[in-house]
Design a protein around this motif. Structure first.
Motif, short mmCIF file in Angstrom:
data_model
loop_
_atom_site.label_atom_id
_atom_site.label_comp_id
_atom_site.label_asym_id
_atom_site.label_seq_id
_atom_site.Cartn_x
_atom_site.Cartn_y
_atom_site.Cartn_z
N TRP A 42 0.83 -1.20 0.00
CA TRP A 42 0.00 0.00 0.00
C TRP A 42 0.87 1.25 0.00
O TRP A 42 2.02 1.22 0.46
CB TRP A 42 -0.92 0.02 1.22
N ASP A 107 -3.82 4.72 -3.04
CA ASP A 107 -3.22 3.84 -2.04
C ASP A 107 -2.71 2.52 -2.65
O ASP A 107 -1.61 2.07 -2.33
CB ASP A 107 -4.25 3.56 -0.94
N ALA A 108 -3.50 1.90 -3.50
CA ALA A 108 -3.09 0.62 -4.10
C ALA A 108 -2.24 0.82 -5.35
O ALA A 108 -1.47 -0.07 -5.73
CB ALA A 108 -4.33 -0.20 -4.46
N GLY A 238 -8.40 1.24 -2.16
CA GLY A 238 -8.08 2.09 -1.02
C GLY A 238 -9.29 2.31 -0.13
O GLY A 238 -9.17 2.37 1.11
N ARG A 241 -9.87 -0.82 1.92
CA ARG A 241 -8.97 -0.86 3.07
C ARG A 241 -9.48 0.03 4.20
O ARG A 241 -9.43 -0.34 5.38
CB ARG A 241 -7.58 -0.42 2.63
#
Length: 409
Positions: A42, A107-108, A238, A241
């Motif tokens: 991440w 994020d990813a 993201g 998560r």
């Protein structure tokens, strides 16, 4: 507040699993599909975000709201379901320049830039795009060149996100007529950056290939195209998560009814929140405040993202008609980009009373909707996601000078 319900997906947990091990040493065949999906690198070190509680009160006979911020509210078993208050996720505090839903949507993606040895990234946005600024900063931090196609003309004074994009990336201003065909514009520019020996990839390609191609010269450019607002299925991870983190027992938990509120620019964040909540079986309702497009176009974007997400990440998803996401109109609808009288003053009032800075273009709309939901006689928890974007206030101060110069001292 007019709302439209949306169709969403649920996850069939009986999918076939391949046996290999996660980065934590757990056999991935022992994990459910969502856990496997989240077992990856991440961009953010942690999904955690500060959670504050905003109390809302109205003085009798005046009809004006006032606010109070509790920066250390009780959560978990003691989470408040009663009283005139809502929780706010302070994603605006994640990073000085890359914050809000921009950080979540990248994020990813960001770890994949290095895994696939991406040299250049091409994306686009408006003149004061928080997305392009976030991409520029994130790429610079990782040694990747960013190429930012901004709609319209260069402003006389560079400020806000426009200035950040210019300082960290390579900006080119594109006429609105050319910008209207974003897909062709992005591909043409990416081909130009790649040159004859380079290659061009889209975000959806990264999950399907394994690292750097040995057939490509190490010195050639490898260019990645990211859609406007990071509107790709990869961006939904993201939000997955974040929702998984928030559903932990010491935070919002898995059983409480939650009415989530998020402002919708492209609508990608709202789709991500909705799919995550449904996949995890959470009794959450996502209220997406439409700001930049029509209901028809938001639903079209939603359908495309869901189909892409199913193909790329969770093929075991099955379609089911559920009242999960509500596409809602803003309290005072208007053409996107327009600020109405009194809104800058309201942003100032909120900042002075709570220490939370919202902007009249995006986050004020979510704040207004959260305040409206609090007034409902409902035992649900109301939670607003602060999507950042406050540097855009500098650009608005240029366009709406009278609104800012007339602020009372």
């Amino acid at each position: 507040m007019k709302v439209q319900r949306s169709t969403f997906f649920t996850v069939n947990l009986k999918s076939n699993l391949h046996h290999f091990h996660s980065s934590q040493g757990i056999a991935i065949s022992e994990l459910d599909p969502v856990s496997r999906l989240l077992d990856r690198k991440w961009g953010l070190q942690s999904p955690a975000t500060p959670i504050h509680q905003i109390s809302v009160s109205s003085a009798k006979g005046i009809g004006k709201l006032s606010f109070l911020n509790n920066t250390r509210p009780r959560l978990g078993d003691e989470v408040s379901k009663k009283g005139s208050s809502f929780y706010i996720l302070r994603d605006d505090l994640l990073h000085p320049l890359v914050n809000g839903n921009k950080a979540r949507k990248l994020d990813a993606l960001l770890p994949l830039l290095q895994d696939h040895k991406i040299t250049d990234l091409v994306t686009c946005g408006g003149c004061q795009s928080a997305h392009t600024a976030a991409v520029a900063v994130s790429c610079a931090e990782r040694g990747v060149r960013s190429h930012l196609l901004l709609r319209g003309e260069q402003p006389e004074v560079l400020t806000g996100y426009n200035l950040v994009s210019t300082m960290y990336g390579n900006v080119e201003y594109v006429p609105r007529s050319k910008y209207a065909n974003r897909e062709e514009m992005l591909r043409t520019h990416a081909d130009l950056v790649a040159g004859e020996d380079g290659s061009v990839l889209c975000a959806k390609d990264l999950e399907a290939i394994d690292g750097f191609s040995t057939s490509q010269a190490a010195s050639s450019r490898k260019v990645l195209i990211v859609n406007e607002g990071a509107g790709d299925a990869l961006a939904l991870l993201g939000m997955f998560r974040l929702v998984k983190y928030l559903s932990e027992d010491h935070l919002l938990g898995k059983k409480s009814r939650v009415r989530f509120v998020v402002d919708a620019g492209t609508g990608t964040s709202a789709v991500g929140l909705g799919v995550a909540a449904m996949s995890l079986g959470l009794p959450w309702e996502i209220n997406a405040v439409m700001l930049a497009d029509t209901l028809e176009n938001y639903k079209r974007h939603e359908h495309r993202l869901l189909e892409e997400f199913r193909r790329q990440f969770l093929p075991s998803i099955v379609c089911s008609r559920l009242d999960t996401t509500k596409w809602a109109e803003r309290q005072r609808p208007r053409k996107f980009g327009k600020v109405l009288e009194g809104e800058v003053e309201m942003c100032r009032k909120i900042a002075q009373e709570t220490g939370v800075l919202v902007d009249p273009m995006y986050t004020l709309a979510a704040w207004e909707t959260a305040t409206e939901l609090v007034e409902d006689e409902d035992s649900s928890i109301v939670v607003m996601l602060h999507t950042g974007g406050t540097l855009g206030m500098f650009g608005l101060a240029q366009r709406y000078k009278s609104f800012f110069t007339n602020l009372k001292h």
